[in-house]
Motif scaffolding. Structure first.
Motif, PDB file in Angstrom:
ATOM      1  N   LEU A 145       1.022  -1.140   0.020  1.00  0.00           N
ATOM      2  CA  LEU A 145       0.157   0.017   0.186  1.00  0.00           C
ATOM      3  C   LEU A 145       0.733   1.256  -0.079  1.00  0.00           C
ATOM      4  O   LEU A 145       1.898   1.273   0.840  1.00  0.00           O
ATOM      5  CB  LEU A 145      -0.883   0.136   1.484  1.00  0.00           C
ATOM      6  CG  LEU A 145      -2.055  -0.915   1.129  1.00  0.00           C
ATOM      7  CD1 LEU A 145      -2.930  -0.503   2.305  1.00  0.00           C
ATOM      8  CD2 LEU A 145      -2.965  -0.590  -0.188  1.00  0.00           C
ATOM      9  N   HIS A 146       0.444   2.227  -0.922  1.00  0.00           N
ATOM     10  CA  HIS A 146       1.543   3.273  -1.209  1.00  0.00           C
ATOM     11  C   HIS A 146       1.094   4.451  -0.231  1.00  0.00           C
ATOM     12  O   HIS A 146      -0.105   4.678  -0.105  1.00  0.00           O
ATOM     13  CB  HIS A 146       1.605   3.709  -2.382  1.00  0.00           C
ATOM     14  CG  HIS A 146       2.487   2.605  -3.420  1.00  0.00           C
ATOM     15  ND1 HIS A 146       2.076   1.455  -3.533  1.00  0.00           N
ATOM     16  CD2 HIS A 146       3.700   2.946  -3.854  1.00  0.00           C
ATOM     17  CE1 HIS A 146       3.262   0.701  -4.191  1.00  0.00           C
ATOM     18  NE2 HIS A 146       4.224   1.776  -4.396  1.00  0.00           N
ATOM     19  N   GLU A 147       1.818   5.314   0.120  1.00  0.00           N
ATOM     20  CA  GLU A 147       1.584   6.471   0.642  1.00  0.00           C
ATOM     21  C   GLU A 147       1.207   7.336  -0.915  1.00  0.00           C
ATOM     22  O   GLU A 147       1.836   7.016  -1.802  1.00  0.00           O
ATOM     23  CB  GLU A 147       2.795   7.400   1.254  1.00  0.00           C
ATOM     24  CG  GLU A 147       2.416   7.274   2.849  1.00  0.00           C
ATOM     25  CD  GLU A 147       1.014   7.359   3.248  1.00  0.00           C
ATOM     26  OE1 GLU A 147       0.606   8.649   3.030  1.00  0.00           O
ATOM     27  OE2 GLU A 147       0.351   6.759   3.766  1.00  0.00           O
ATOM     28  N   PRO A 148       0.295   8.083  -1.154  1.00  0.00           N
ATOM     29  CA  PRO A 148      -0.247   8.670  -2.292  1.00  0.00           C
ATOM     30  C   PRO A 148       0.952   9.247  -3.072  1.00  0.00           C
ATOM     31  O   PRO A 148       0.989   9.414  -4.045  1.00  0.00           O
ATOM     32  CB  PRO A 148      -1.225   9.672  -2.052  1.00  0.00           C
ATOM     33  CG  PRO A 148      -1.964   9.241  -0.643  1.00  0.00           C
ATOM     34  CD  PRO A 148      -0.611   8.535  -0.035  1.00  0.00           C
ATOM     35  N   GLU A 149       1.643  10.158  -2.127  1.00  0.00           N
ATOM     36  CA  GLU A 149       3.091  10.650  -2.795  1.00  0.00           C
ATOM     37  C   GLU A 149       3.896   9.831  -3.657  1.00  0.00           C
ATOM     38  O   GLU A 149       4.580  10.091  -4.572  1.00  0.00           O
ATOM     39  CB  GLU A 149       3.988  11.605  -1.827  1.00  0.00           C
ATOM     40  CG  GLU A 149       2.909  12.652  -1.071  1.00  0.00           C
ATOM     41  CD  GLU A 149       1.960  12.043  -0.006  1.00  0.00           C
ATOM     42  OE1 GLU A 149       2.140  11.153   0.346  1.00  0.00           O
ATOM     43  OE2 GLU A 149       0.842  12.729  -0.221  1.00  0.00           O
ATOM     44  N   LEU A 151       3.163   6.960  -5.370  1.00  0.00           N
ATOM     45  CA  LEU A 151       2.566   6.249  -6.575  1.00  0.00           C
ATOM     46  C   LEU A 151       2.654   7.400  -7.570  1.00  0.00           C
ATOM     47  O   LEU A 151       1.650   8.077  -7.596  1.00  0.00           O
ATOM     48  CB  LEU A 151       1.207   5.786  -5.907  1.00  0.00           C
ATOM     49  CG  LEU A 151       0.395   4.929  -6.861  1.00  0.00           C
ATOM     50  CD1 LEU A 151       1.211   3.724  -7.203  1.00  0.00           C
ATOM     51  CD2 LEU A 151      -0.933   4.676  -6.785  1.00  0.00           C
TER      52      LEU A 151
END
Ligand code: SF4
Lengths: 158, 203
Positions: A145-149, A151
């Protein structure tokens, strides 16, 4: 339909190909086959066993291997049959089922997109749910799961 | 009450009207031209001068911009574009119960007729470029409201692989409305806040 009978027919038709049929709760059974036998088995099941309808194709990531699951439906037998095969995770590829069941087209696109299994001789293997140029296979276990920054998705503006 | 027939008469800027602060922006900009008794060859330069001063006023936006601003902010036309669950509240806001048309807000189905983009739901990467296209198809001036947590910052799907974490990554957003989903009242409140913002900016 009896799983045993199906097993017999398959063993008659494909002796020593490593195909096994095991019972599966509520369904006609589950066929485990090596990837090399894919197309022959598909044609046999469609033409000789009346499995005319392919319900879905799904990919599963088992880390060292990737599994491809097919669900077939037969109108005459009125029963589902599961097919399952495993390919090596280092180079996961498999013959496409689109030449036997055209409905495999989008399902295989999804399986390729989500768990990265390439389907050889697929007529149009490109992204289905994600934009073109998306560089990840997000349903792999190695995908965090990525931190939005983190991706980075390129939005192609047309 | 018969005005002299040969005079282009507009009221001169009256210093006495400066009592109300809001009237300053709307003060009549048409200069007073006295052309009575002008000869023909004098008339043309006078008219030219009057016209050019009008054009100069207009170039600064003093003449009709306040009128446009007033008209624009009181008739915001949002794009009729439902994205996810927030669109249900969006629809409800335009239904009989909340009746957003009271405020002159009428959803239109073509971006060419809209000046407000309400992003009412989850924006996925797949739909991102369509959102940008729709935004760019809208004529200027235009505004964007990010409705709900998804449009504001990705909402419950913030870490998901397929969701844009906030539409401000794609288009400039003027108003953010929190909530999952925000109630129709919150949406109306956001739109009224936007109207205030438009008035302040004087666009
Ligand atoms: S903010 Fe909540 S209600 Fe609105 S689109 Fe996202 S999940 Fe749905």
């Amino acid at each position: 339909m009896a799983t045993d009978e199906l097993n017999q027919r398959i063993q008659q038709r494909f002796p020593d190909r490593g195909i096994t049929v095991e019972p599966f709760e509520g369904l006609a059974g589950r066929v485990l086959f090596p990837p090399a036998a894919a197309l022959e088995l598909f044609r046999f099941l469609r033409d000789d066993r009346s499995f005319h309808h392919l319900s879905f194709v799904a990919g599963v990531d088992w880390k060292s291997e990737r599994e491809v699951v097919y669900a077939l439906w037969s109108d005459t037998e009125r029963d589902y049959l599961l097919l399952s095969t495993r390919v090596d995770a280092s180079d996961p590829h498999l013959e496409s089922a689109t030449s036997v069941w055209p409905s495999a087209n989008w399902h295989e696109r999804e399986a390729w997109e989500m768990v990265g299994i390439r389907f050889d001789h697929h007529p149009d293997l490109r992204h289905l749910l994600m934009p073109d140029g998306y560089e990840f296979h997000p349903l792999l276990r190695s995908f965090k799961l990525h931190e939005p920054e983190e991706l980075e998705v390129k939005v192609r503006h047309v | 009450m018969s005005a002299p027939s040969a005079s282009v008469s507009a009221p001169a800027p009256s210093p006495s009207a400066s009592g109300t602060p809001s009237s300053a922006a709307l003060e009549p900009a048409v200069p007073f031209i006295e052309i009575e008794g002008l000869r023909t060859e004098q008339f043309i330069p006078a008219a030219k001068e009057a016209l050019s001063s009008l054009i100069a006023e207009q170039a600064q936006g003093k003449l009709i911009r306040p009128v446009f601003n007033w008209a624009g902010r009181n008739s915001l036309f949002p794009l009729h574009w439902g994205l996810a669950c927030c669109a249900i509240e969006f629809a409800s806001a335009f239904g009989a119960r909340f009746d957003a048309e009271r405020f002159g807000i009428v959803p239109r189905s073509s971006p060419r007729q809209c000046d407000l983009l309400i992003v009412n739901g989850t924006v996925t990467w797949k739909v991102a470029h369509k959102l940008i296209t729709l935004y760019e198809q809208m004529p200027e001036p235009k505004w964007v409201i990010a409705m709900g947590n998804c449009a504001t910052g990705g909402g419950p799907f913030r870490t998901a692989y397929s969701v844009v974490p906030g539409v401000d990554k794609l288009v400039p957003v003027d108003i953010y409305i929190a909530g999952c989903p925000p109630r129709p009242e919150a949406l109306l409140d956001g739109i009224l806040k936007l109207e205030e913002l438009i008035r302040e900016r004087g666009e």
